[in-house]
Write a protein that holds these residues in place. Structure first.
Motif, mmCIF file in Angstrom:
data_model
loop_
_atom_site.group_PDB
_atom_site.id
_atom_site.type_symbol
_atom_site.label_atom_id
_atom_site.label_comp_id
_atom_site.label_asym_id
_atom_site.label_seq_id
_atom_site.Cartn_x
_atom_site.Cartn_y
_atom_site.Cartn_z
ATOM 1 N N PRO C 138 0.808 -1.226 0.000
ATOM 2 C CA PRO C 138 0.000 0.000 0.000
ATOM 3 C C PRO C 138 0.838 1.273 0.000
ATOM 4 O O PRO C 138 0.506 2.239 -0.690
ATOM 5 N N GLN C 139 1.950 1.265 0.732
ATOM 6 C CA GLN C 139 2.806 2.462 0.755
ATOM 7 C C GLN C 139 3.534 2.643 -0.569
ATOM 8 O O GLN C 139 3.681 3.753 -1.063
ATOM 9 N N ALA C 140 3.996 1.509 -1.129
ATOM 10 C CA ALA C 140 4.717 1.571 -2.401
ATOM 11 C C ALA C 140 3.789 2.074 -3.504
ATOM 12 O O ALA C 140 4.184 2.863 -4.359
ATOM 13 N N LEU C 141 2.529 1.642 -3.467
ATOM 14 C CA LEU C 141 1.584 2.010 -4.519
ATOM 15 C C LEU C 141 1.340 3.502 -4.565
ATOM 16 O O LEU C 141 1.222 4.090 -5.629
ATOM 17 N N ARG C 142 1.280 4.104 -3.384
ATOM 18 C CA ARG C 142 0.975 5.520 -3.312
ATOM 19 C C ARG C 142 1.939 6.321 -4.183
ATOM 20 O O ARG C 142 1.538 7.206 -4.936
ATOM 21 N N ALA C 143 3.217 5.956 -4.117
ATOM 22 C CA ALA C 143 4.220 6.688 -4.883
ATOM 23 C C ALA C 143 4.163 6.360 -6.370
ATOM 24 O O ALA C 143 4.698 7.087 -7.192
ATOM 25 N N THR C 144 3.509 5.224 -6.718
ATOM 26 C CA THR C 144 3.557 4.800 -8.110
ATOM 27 C C THR C 144 2.367 5.279 -8.926
ATOM 28 O O THR C 144 2.359 5.147 -10.138
ATOM 29 N N VAL C 145 1.343 5.825 -8.261
ATOM 30 C CA VAL C 145 0.149 6.264 -8.991
ATOM 31 C C VAL C 145 0.480 7.281 -10.098
ATOM 32 O O VAL C 145 0.063 7.097 -11.239
ATOM 33 N N PRO C 146 1.259 8.335 -9.796
ATOM 34 C CA PRO C 146 1.559 9.294 -10.871
ATOM 35 C C PRO C 146 2.327 8.649 -12.030
ATOM 36 O O PRO C 146 2.040 8.943 -13.190
ATOM 37 N N ALA C 147 3.254 7.738 -11.715
ATOM 38 C CA ALA C 147 4.018 7.092 -12.777
ATOM 39 C C ALA C 147 3.100 6.272 -13.665
ATOM 40 O O ALA C 147 3.217 6.292 -14.894
ATOM 41 N N LEU C 148 2.154 5.574 -13.038
ATOM 42 C CA LEU C 148 1.197 4.795 -13.821
ATOM 43 C C LEU C 148 0.420 5.729 -14.754
ATOM 44 O O LEU C 148 0.210 5.411 -15.927
ATOM 45 N N GLY C 149 0.015 6.875 -14.227
ATOM 46 C CA GLY C 149 -0.702 7.862 -15.042
ATOM 47 C C GLY C 149 0.134 8.310 -16.223
ATOM 48 O O GLY C 149 -0.350 8.388 -17.353
ATOM 49 N N ASN C 150 1.417 8.598 -15.961
ATOM 50 C CA ASN C 150 2.280 9.057 -17.050
ATOM 51 C C ASN C 150 2.468 7.979 -18.107
ATOM 52 O O ASN C 150 2.495 8.273 -19.299
ATOM 53 N N TYR C 151 2.586 6.726 -17.662
ATOM 54 C CA TYR C 151 2.714 5.653 -18.654
ATOM 55 C C TYR C 151 1.416 5.459 -19.428
ATOM 56 O O TYR C 151 1.437 5.102 -20.612
ATOM 57 N N ALA C 152 0.271 5.699 -18.767
ATOM 58 C CA ALA C 152 -1.008 5.597 -19.474
ATOM 59 C C ALA C 152 -1.053 6.629 -20.609
ATOM 60 O O ALA C 152 -1.467 6.322 -21.730
ATOM 61 N N ILE C 153 -0.579 7.847 -20.314
ATOM 62 C CA ILE C 153 -0.563 8.887 -21.349
ATOM 63 C C ILE C 153 0.396 8.498 -22.472
ATOM 64 O O ILE C 153 0.100 8.648 -23.660
ATOM 65 N N SER C 154 1.546 7.967 -22.071
ATOM 66 C CA SER C 154 2.542 7.552 -23.047
ATOM 67 C C SER C 154 1.957 6.459 -23.959
ATOM 68 O O SER C 154 2.112 6.488 -25.180
ATOM 69 N N MET C 155 1.241 5.530 -23.347
ATOM 70 C CA MET C 155 0.598 4.452 -24.093
ATOM 71 C C MET C 155 -0.456 5.018 -25.033
ATOM 72 O O MET C 155 -0.547 4.625 -26.196
ATOM 73 N N PHE C 156 -1.217 5.949 -24.517
ATOM 74 C CA PHE C 156 -2.250 6.616 -25.306
ATOM 75 C C PHE C 156 -1.654 7.200 -26.586
ATOM 76 O O PHE C 156 -2.167 7.019 -27.684
ATOM 77 N N LYS C 157 -0.497 7.857 -26.447
ATOM 78 C CA LYS C 157 0.131 8.467 -27.620
ATOM 79 C C LYS C 157 0.834 7.429 -28.497
ATOM 80 O O LYS C 157 1.166 7.714 -29.641
ATOM 81 N N ASP C 158 1.041 6.230 -27.955
ATOM 82 C CA ASP C 158 1.643 5.146 -28.750
ATOM 83 C C ASP C 158 0.598 4.349 -29.535
ATOM 84 O O ASP C 158 0.960 3.541 -30.386
ATOM 85 N N THR C 159 -0.703 4.544 -29.221
ATOM 86 C CA THR C 159 -1.725 3.714 -29.873
ATOM 87 C C THR C 159 -1.673 3.745 -31.403
ATOM 88 O O THR C 159 -2.069 2.764 -32.020
#
Lengths: 243, 281, 217
Positions: C138-159
């Motif tokens: 749970p603590q590790a996840l908190r820090a990873t939420v923004p990174a996941l968001g950034n990769y989602a955007i990156s993926m979006f632009k890779d579609t």
């Protein structure tokens, strides 16, 4: 199995041609990206709000609109506006602008994270603006930015795999051709391994640059020391020294 | 008016002494709503060694940073050798001076920082000759020769090609002193130069500064917690509190017979002795 | 045929682009992000729980996937699983490719949980499993939420890479329209504008989120 390798041997010269196209795009794109990154990165720190805003807008624009869209814009739309560029130029432009915009943020962030004391010391020594940037701040920021730049370089290499859609016969294109003579697994296996090896070599080069940059700042060992194979005794001795 | 002085010439020739090296006129400095300095007026004569003392947050360091133009002035004027530094009064209006004009004056001022601020991308020698070569336009040979002399005088003759981060804190600070002196400043600002150092090496750095004070006539403005050093080096001590000068005296008077109760309380706290005196060594 | 911008063409192509945006681009982004988030965490934890040589193999496979083009991976999967729909292949390949990035993010997140937290779970005699699920992750996840968001955007632009396996995402739809009408200007430009309009506000949101979640120790 036999026929796979025979087909590969037969196709090898063409694959090397494709590899050369891929490398030209990657290195050309990287050079353009670095120039753009430095210009936009420094520009987005200017006091002049108009210029700063312009640089930020360009950065957001090229980061936000997708690499493929930009490549196709240069290749399909520009001719309609009377500007038909060679496919290679379109490829380098698209890659360089897109990743240059990403790298600009890295340049800006790294420059901002050079400690304020360094800026103050340049003032105390009456250095000019360009002097403080070129001689003091940028060399320190450079060491900070290399890891992120390495990531973008690998992204750029991977991004080149789309260029057969703008008529460039790159590595991906020629391994696609190879697939018609061999197993699917074999053809793409060859392709992936070649890409991986290039990416790995690029990473090693960038790591060497980082070691050198850090050594120049008096942190870590020199490149020659880092490359010298260590016998267990010297490694242990160094460990002991650090402790 | 001479703009540079020969550091080895005798201090205080009659004509120059008339114009103060540093003059603060109605200086105010705010950070947002926080007023750090208020209506501050004082002068430092040429060749003077003035130590600023006072509790932390009293604005001492801000004064040095204002002189070095690291902070911008909110109100008032600072004059260096009679010349306005950042702002001047023109046709009854307070206007900022050009960057070029400020730069000309800044060249005559040197500063040594609490955190040394050596450039890690350059060797010790490169740190010292950087500004003499690229700002003052000295030849590399000339600047190097002078740098070697300075390194010798700060006791680091063998360290010219070392990297700053390979040196100890005390060594780094000695290089920083050499770097500031290489510009042949008329005014030297010393901002808590021993605060980041281990107690046992404070002495070596102070010894060098004491030597500079004895052998040159550089005007010095010093912020320090080392009261013994203040007493040895300075000819004037100014006690700050709440952004104002509450008391000003020669070190002998200040440390043996402070008048103001704030000074008495401060010295008592710093020196930790019952009577607030420091002994002579 | 000339003229800089043709509004008729723009209005004609816009519905097609938006349809492709909703049917392909958004769906791939959302589903692939979900796969990357879950699979990435699985890889990260797996790598920490197996013996070193096996962990090294997992790391190597991750590096291999991360350092080779998604386009080649898409083509590979497409020609290997000819009976599976290209869109499904796209979702899975994007998910796997980005899971290797997410695994690194999780690893850094787990490393950033202070040792004191581990020591506390030991002091409380918590089981290893309980320590992971109730305290560390749970603590590790908190820090990873923004990174996941950034990769989602990156993926979006890779579609748009999906067009290489014949999936009609936005850029493919635009190219088809452009080819049929001999006008690429409007279709390509609008596709770019839609990408920008969707990704820029999202990235602003994520950087605000990042500031809010940061430095909670």
């Amino acid at each position: 199995m036999e026929s796979n390798f025979e087909a590969l041997a037969e196709a090898w010269p063409r694959i090397l041609d494709g590899l050369w196209i891929t490398l030209q795009l990657t290195l050309g794109g990287a050079l353009l990206a670095m120039v753009i990154a430095v210009v936009l990165g420094l520009g987005s720190r200017l006091h002049n709000i108009v210029l700063r805003g312009l640089c930020r807008a360009i950065m957001e624009f090229f980061r936000g609109t997708s690499l493929v869209v930009q490549l196709f814009f240069f290749f399909f739309v520009l001719p309609q506006l009377g500007l038909a560029l060679p496919a290679m130029v379109c490829g380098i432009l698209g890659l360089g602008l897109n990743y240059g915009a990403y790298a600009a943020e890295v340049v800006r962030g790294s420059i901002n994270s050079v400690p304020t004391g360094q800026w103050e010391a340049t003032t105390a020594l009456s250095m000019s603006k360009s002097q403080q940037m070129i001689r003091v701040i940028f060399p320190q920021a450079w060491a900070l930015m290399i890891p992120s730049l390495t990531n973008y370089l690998i992204h750029m290499l991977k991004g080149t795999a789309i260029v057969s859609f703008i008529t460039l016969a790159d590595l991906t294109y020629h391994t696609e051709q190879l697939r018609e003579q061999t197993d699917t697994f074999f053809a793409y296996g060859v392709s992936l391994v070649i890409y991986f090896v290039i990416a790995y070599i690029l990473t090693l080069i960038m790591n060497a640059l980082e070691v050198r940059a850090k050594h120049r700042l008096g942190r870590g060992e020199s490149l020659r020391e880092a490359l010298t194979p260590k016998t267990p005794e010297t490694a242990a001795a160094e460990g002991g020294r650090k402790a | 008016m001479p703009t540079t002085t020969d550091p080895h010439a005798a201090a205080g020739d009659g004509t120059a002494a008339a114009v103060p090296a540093i003059r603060f006129e109605n200086v105010e400095k705010r950070f947002g709503d926080n007023v750090v300095l208020k209506d501050l007026n004082f002068e430092v004569a040429k060749g003077d060694r003035v130590t600023l003392i006072g509790p932390s947050g009293s604005g001492k360091t801000t004064i040095l940073r204002l002189v070095m133009t690291l902070e911008s002035l909110s109100e008032g004027y600072i004059y260096i050798d009679g010349e306005p530094l950042t702002h001047e009064l023109r046709d009854g209006k307070r206007v900022a001076r050009s960057e070029k004009a400020q730069k000309q004056i800044r060249k005559r001022i040197g500063m040594v920082f609490q955190q040394f601020n050596l450039f890690p991308n350059m060797t010790v020698l490169e740190n010292i000759i950087e500004a003499p070569v690229h700002v003052l336009g000295q030849s590399k040979a000339e600047a190097t020769k002078r740098a070697m002399e300075l390194l010798e005088s700060v006791g680091l003759p063998g360290k010219a090609n070392a990297h700053p981060l390979q040196l100890s804190g005390g060594q780094q600070q000695r290089v920083a002193i050499a770097r500031a002196l290489a510009m042949d400043p008329d005014i030297l600002l010393l901002d808590e130069v021993t605060s980041a150092l281990d107690p046992e090496i404070v002495g070596e750095v102070l010894g060098i500064l004491r030597h500079i004070a004895e052998t040159t006539d550089i005007t010095m403005l010093i912020v320090t917690h080392e009261m013994q050093f203040a007493r040895d080096v300075s000819n004037r001590v100014m006690m700050f509190d709440g952004g104002r000068v509450v008391e000003e005296a020669t070190p002998d008077v200040m440390f043996t017979n402070p008048q103001h109760e704030r000074t008495q309380a401060f010295l008592h706290a710093v020196l930790g002795s019952g009577d607030g005196h420091i002994g002579t060594h | 045929m000339n003229g800089l911008w043709d509004w008729d063409a723009a209005w004609a192509v816009l519905p097609e682009l938006l349809l492709a945006f909703v049917q392909v681009t958004l769906i791939v982004t959302v589903l692939s992000t979900a796969i990357a988030a879950v699979l990435g965490l699985f890889i990260a934890i797996l790598r920490m729980s197996v013996p070193k040589p096996i962990a090294a193999v997992i790391t190597f496979i991750g590096d291999f996937i991360r350092m080779t083009p998604i386009v080649v991976q898409l083509l590979f999967a497409y020609w290997t699983f000819l009976t599976i729909e290209p869109l499904t292949i796209g979702i899975v390949v994007f998910g796997i490719h980005y899971s290797t990035y997410m695994a690194e993010v999780y690893r850094a997140g787990i490393d950033s949980v202070p040792t004191g937290q581990w020591e506390a779970t030991t002091a409380l005699s918590m089981s290893k499993r309980r320590a992971w699920t109730a305290v560390i992750v749970p603590q590790a996840l908190r820090a990873t939420v923004p990174a996941l968001g950034n990769y989602a955007i990156s993926m979006f632009k890779d579609t748009p890479f999906l067009l290489t396996i014949g999936v009609v995402e936005m850029v493919r739809a635009g190219l088809t329209f452009g080819g049929n009408n001999f006008r690429y200007m409007e279709a390509i430009t609008l596709a770019g504008v839609i990408f920008l309009l969707a990704s820029y506000p999202t990235s602003l949101l994520i950087s605000r989120l990042e500031k809010r979640l940061a430095y909670n120790y």
